[in-house]
Structures are given as C-alpha cells and as structure tokens.
Design a protein around this motif. Structure first.
Motif, PDB file in Angstrom:
ATOM      1  N   VAL A 183       2.102  75.652  95.581  1.00 33.50           N
ATOM      2  CA  VAL A 183       2.438  75.310  94.203  1.00 33.50           C
ATOM      3  C   VAL A 183       3.392  74.125  94.223  1.00 33.50           C
ATOM      4  N   ARG A 184       3.402  73.391  93.129  1.00 34.46           N
ATOM      5  CA  ARG A 184       4.268  72.223  93.002  1.00 34.46           C
ATOM      6  C   ARG A 184       4.801  72.140  91.578  1.00 34.46           C
ATOM      7  N   PHE A 185       5.892  71.400  91.427  1.00 32.25           N
ATOM      8  CA  PHE A 185       6.453  71.076  90.122  1.00 32.25           C
ATOM      9  C   PHE A 185       6.094  69.628  89.808  1.00 32.25           C
ATOM     10  N   ARG A 186       5.719  69.356  88.570  1.00 36.45           N
ATOM     11  CA  ARG A 186       5.451  67.968  88.173  1.00 36.45           C
ATOM     12  C   ARG A 186       6.777  67.235  88.012  1.00 36.45           C
ATOM     13  N   VAL A 187       6.840  66.020  88.516  1.00 36.11           N
ATOM     14  CA  VAL A 187       8.055  65.210  88.413  1.00 36.11           C
ATOM     15  C   VAL A 187       8.430  64.999  86.946  1.00 36.11           C
ATOM     16  N   GLU A 188       7.446  64.765  86.097  1.00 39.34           N
ATOM     17  CA  GLU A 188       7.723  64.552  84.672  1.00 39.34           C
ATOM     18  C   GLU A 188       8.406  65.772  84.056  1.00 39.34           C
ATOM     19  N   ASP A 189       7.975  66.969  84.466  1.00 38.64           N
ATOM     20  CA  ASP A 189       8.587  68.197  83.955  1.00 38.64           C
ATOM     21  C   ASP A 189      10.030  68.342  84.443  1.00 38.64           C
ATOM     22  N   ILE A 190      10.276  67.949  85.686  1.00 43.21           N
ATOM     23  CA  ILE A 190      11.636  68.003  86.228  1.00 43.21           C
ATOM     24  C   ILE A 190      12.535  67.023  85.475  1.00 43.21           C
ATOM     25  N   ARG A 191      12.014  65.831  85.173  1.00 42.50           N
ATOM     26  CA  ARG A 191      12.793  64.851  84.397  1.00 42.50           C
ATOM     27  C   ARG A 191      13.175  65.420  83.023  1.00 42.50           C
ATOM     28  N   GLU A 192      12.224  66.041  82.348  1.00 40.65           N
ATOM     29  CA  GLU A 192      12.498  66.642  81.041  1.00 40.65           C
ATOM     30  C   GLU A 192      13.528  67.764  81.162  1.00 40.65           C
ATOM     31  N   PHE A 193      13.397  68.579  82.193  1.00 43.82           N
ATOM     32  CA  PHE A 193      14.330  69.672  82.445  1.00 43.82           C
ATOM     33  C   PHE A 193      15.748  69.128  82.624  1.00 43.82           C
ATOM     34  N   GLU A 194      15.893  68.080  83.430  1.00 42.85           N
ATOM     35  CA  GLU A 194      17.216  67.511  83.674  1.00 42.85           C
ATOM     36  C   GLU A 194      17.773  66.837  82.425  1.00 42.85           C
ATOM     37  N   ALA A 195      16.919  66.189  81.649  1.00 43.82           N
ATOM     38  CA  ALA A 195      17.375  65.569  80.401  1.00 43.82           C
ATOM     39  C   ALA A 195      17.874  66.637  79.431  1.00 43.82           C
ATOM     40  N   LYS A 196      17.173  67.762  79.383  1.00 42.15           N
ATOM     41  CA  LYS A 196      17.578  68.863  78.511  1.00 42.15           C
ATOM     42  C   LYS A 196      18.932  69.427  78.956  1.00 42.15           C
ATOM     43  N   LEU A 197      19.124  69.545  80.266  1.00 43.58           N
ATOM     44  CA  LEU A 197      20.404  70.034  80.781  1.00 43.58           C
ATOM     45  C   LEU A 197      21.535  69.082  80.418  1.00 43.58           C
TER      46      LEU A 197
END
Length: 70
Positions: free
Chosen positions: A49-63
């Motif tokens: 399994v992998r995480f999409r980089v775009e999703d990680i960017r959104e996650f960090e922006a939300k944080l």
C-alpha cells in the motif's frame, strides 16, 4: 536521531516513509488510519500500500492551518 524525509514532488510514498516523516510507530500509524486521521492508502500490489503525495500535502496543510487557528 529523527529523520524527516523530504516530500517528493509527486507520486506515492510508503507507510515506512510516513512513519519516519512524523516520527510515529507502526501501531500509531495504523491507529491514525483507523481513526481517519491520516489520508487513506492505495493498494499498489497484492501486499503493498502507498499514500499519495497529494494527499499528504493536503494533510500537512490542514495541520498547519489548524495550528494557526488554535
């Protein structure tokens, strides 16, 4: 020593990469996934399994935005 790897420009990152990025354990990562705290994973093979980089960017922006509001 904590190692926080750079976020790639695009593509996918491994769960191991996510654990290193946020200095979390395996159990914490799976707990966060179960609580929908982390972005969802994508199956890229029968056992991978992998995480999409775009999703990680959104996650960090939300944080970051939550930190500025609080």
């Amino acid at each position: 020593m904590n190692y926080h790897p750079e976020l790639p420009a695009s593509g996918f990152v491994t769960p191991q990469w996510v654990k290193r990025r946020y200095s979390i354990s395996n159990s914490t990562m799976y707990s966060w996934l179960a609580q929908d705290y982390l972005p969802k994973t994508y199956r890229v093979g029968p056992r991978a399994v992998r995480f999409r980089v775009e999703d990680i960017r959104e996650f960090e922006a939300k944080l970051l935005s939550a930190g500025k509001e609080g």
